[in-house]
Design a protein around this motif. Structure first.
Motif, PDB file in Angstrom:
ATOM      1  N   THR A 145       0.669  -1.261   0.042  1.00 27.62           N
ATOM      2  CA  THR A 145       0.146   0.248  -0.055  1.00 27.62           C
ATOM      3  C   THR A 145       0.852   1.397  -0.157  1.00 27.62           C
ATOM      4  N   PHE A 146       2.057   1.317   0.996  1.00 30.70           N
ATOM      5  CA  PHE A 146       2.801   2.161   0.862  1.00 30.70           C
ATOM      6  C   PHE A 146       3.535   2.606  -0.082  1.00 30.70           C
ATOM      7  N   LEU A 147       4.048   1.642  -0.998  1.00 27.26           N
ATOM      8  CA  LEU A 147       4.740   1.841  -2.205  1.00 27.26           C
ATOM      9  C   LEU A 147       3.757   2.166  -3.303  1.00 27.26           C
ATOM     10  N   SER A 148       2.452   1.745  -3.419  1.00 22.08           N
ATOM     11  CA  SER A 148       1.560   2.181  -4.337  1.00 22.08           C
ATOM     12  C   SER A 148       1.159   3.440  -4.115  1.00 22.08           C
ATOM     13  N   VAL A 149       1.090   3.662  -2.878  1.00 14.44           N
ATOM     14  CA  VAL A 149       0.467   5.522  -2.849  1.00 14.44           C
ATOM     15  C   VAL A 149       1.741   6.314  -3.354  1.00 14.44           C
ATOM     16  N   GLN A 150       3.005   5.759  -2.857  1.00 18.54           N
ATOM     17  CA  GLN A 150       4.099   6.624  -3.571  1.00 18.54           C
ATOM     18  C   GLN A 150       4.225   6.627  -4.723  1.00 18.54           C
TER      19      GLN A 150
ATOM     20  N   THR B 199       8.806  17.589   3.077  1.00 18.02           N
ATOM     21  CA  THR B 199       8.488  16.425   3.843  1.00 18.02           C
ATOM     22  C   THR B 199       6.914  16.540   3.912  1.00 18.02           C
ATOM     23  N   MET B 200       6.496  15.155   3.283  1.00 17.46           N
ATOM     24  CA  MET B 200       4.766  15.219   3.183  1.00 17.46           C
ATOM     25  C   MET B 200       4.492  13.920   4.373  1.00 17.46           C
ATOM     26  N   ASN B 201       3.661  14.337   5.242  1.00 18.50           N
ATOM     27  CA  ASN B 201       3.096  13.476   6.240  1.00 18.50           C
ATOM     28  C   ASN B 201       1.896  12.997   5.712  1.00 18.50           C
TER      29      ASN B 201
ATOM     30  N   LEU C  92      16.179  19.932 -10.959  1.00 17.10           N
ATOM     31  CA  LEU C  92      16.644  20.569 -11.921  1.00 17.10           C
ATOM     32  C   LEU C  92      15.886  20.313 -13.254  1.00 17.10           C
ATOM     33  N   ASP C  93      15.736  19.139 -13.637  1.00 15.97           N
ATOM     34  CA  ASP C  93      15.141  18.693 -15.014  1.00 15.97           C
ATOM     35  C   ASP C  93      13.793  18.610 -14.934  1.00 15.97           C
ATOM     36  N   GLY C  94      13.081  19.262 -13.935  1.00 19.03           N
ATOM     37  CA  GLY C  94      11.430  19.263 -13.971  1.00 19.03           C
ATOM     38  C   GLY C  94      10.932  18.270 -13.411  1.00 19.03           C
ATOM     39  N   GLN C  95      11.641  17.232 -12.867  1.00 17.39           N
ATOM     40  CA  GLN C  95      10.848  15.916 -12.382  1.00 17.39           C
ATOM     41  C   GLN C  95      10.570  16.127 -10.807  1.00 17.39           C
ATOM     42  N   THR C  96       9.737  15.299 -10.318  1.00 17.26           N
ATOM     43  CA  THR C  96       9.507  15.119  -8.739  1.00 17.26           C
ATOM     44  C   THR C  96       9.865  13.919  -8.311  1.00 17.26           C
ATOM     45  N   ARG C  97      10.775  13.703  -7.376  1.00 14.89           N
ATOM     46  CA  ARG C  97      11.202  12.413  -6.832  1.00 14.89           C
ATOM     47  C   ARG C  97      10.741  12.237  -5.373  1.00 14.89           C
ATOM     48  N   LEU C  98      10.359  11.045  -5.176  1.00 13.38           N
ATOM     49  CA  LEU C  98       9.568  10.733  -3.720  1.00 13.38           C
ATOM     50  C   LEU C  98      10.707   9.816  -3.106  1.00 13.38           C
TER      51      LEU C  98
END
Length: 144
Positions: A31-36, A109-111, A128-134
């Motif tokens: 579940t946690f990985l799927s939400v991520q 940081t997202m709780n 810098l390349d316009g992506q979002t990484r979690l």
């Protein structure tokens, strides 16, 4: 009773976005990985990219980036609104602006409080390349 497991996308493909097999994890971790994965997809999407869901994703980030650091609060609000609408497993979310990590434009940081699975905390970085990484920082399963 806590229900968990992969989302539909992961169940169909048999793996998460990072290539890990769904079956390698217990239901709560799935579940946690799927939400991520879903949050990362949402944050890497831009509004008006899907005709049937014009508000899916974030606005063009170039305006946000141009007005940093004052615009970070605007982005934080947009992230919260969008994720609560398009990630149904989220009960609530708290987002803190963090010191920007090297090589990144902005860090949060997202709780994330999940409806049936507990708390998961993500480091969220706009690159810098316009992506979002979690990255998953912490996951606490609800216990009955």
């Amino acid at each position: 009773m806590t229900r968990g497991g992969p989302g539909l996308f992961e169940a169909v493909t048999g793996h998460f976005a990072n290539g890990a097999a769904v079956d390698d994890f217990d239901a709560a971790t799935q579940t946690f990985l799927s939400v991520q994965d879903n949050i990362q997809r949402i944050l890497n999407s831009r509004r008006y990219g899907l005709a049937h869901l014009p508000d899916y994703g974030l606005d063009d980030l170039s305006e946000i980036y141009r007005h940093l650091p004052s615009s970070a609060h605007k982005l934080r609000g947009a992230i919260e609104t969008t994720l609560l609408k398009y990630e149904p497993r989220l009960a609530s979310i708290e987002i803190d602006i963090e010191d920007t990590e090297p090589g990144m434009l902005l860090s949060f940081t997202m709780n994330c409080y999940l409806c049936q699975a507990g708390l998961v905390r993500f480091g969220t970085h706009f690159t810098l390349d316009g992506q979002t990484r979690l990255t998953m920082l912490k996951a606490d399963h609800d216990r009955d």
